[in-house]
Design a protein around this motif. Sequence first.
Motif: not given
Length: 142
Positions: A117-142
Motif C-alpha cells: 500500500v505504501k509503495y502504491v501511495r508513493e508511486h501512484y497516488s497518495k489517496h490509493a487504497v481507501e478503506t481499512p478492509w482494502q488495506r487488509r485485503y492487500v496484507t493477505h493477498f497471495s
Amino acid sequence: MTTPWDPTTPGVLRLPSGRLVRGRGLRNPLPDGPTPTFALYLLGREPTAVPWDSRWICWPDFWLPSDRAAAREALREAWERAPSERVEVACGGGRGRTGTALACLAVLDGVPNSEAVKYVREHYSKHAVETPWQRRYVTHFS
C-alpha cells in the motif's frame, strides 16, 4: 509487440520489475495517447464494451471483490501481460479499488504485502487504497 506505456504519463505505475501499469478513474475522460491493449475493470456492474481486450471484476465501490478467487486470477493475468502489453486497471474514481488492485500487482511483483500500500501511495497516488478492509485485503493477498 506492443509499445509500452510512457512511464511519465500520469497514472502509470512502474513496478519494481519494470512492468508499467496504468491506473485511472473511469469517471474521467479517456486520456489522449495510446489506448490499453488489456484492461481490468473493477466495478459493481458490468462496464460498457471497449475496443480492446478487457476483464471485469465485480467489485462494489469502497468494498472488496465479490469473487476473490476470480479477482486473484484476473490480477495475475494483468501482471503477466504487463511486460509486453499496455495494461490498465480502472474503477470509477481510480483510487480505492484501483489502488488496491495496483497494490496486489505490487505484491505479485515482489513487494512485501506489508509495504505494498505504501509503495502504491508513493508511486501512484497518495489517496490509493481507501478503506481499512482494502488495506487488509492487500496484507493477505497471495
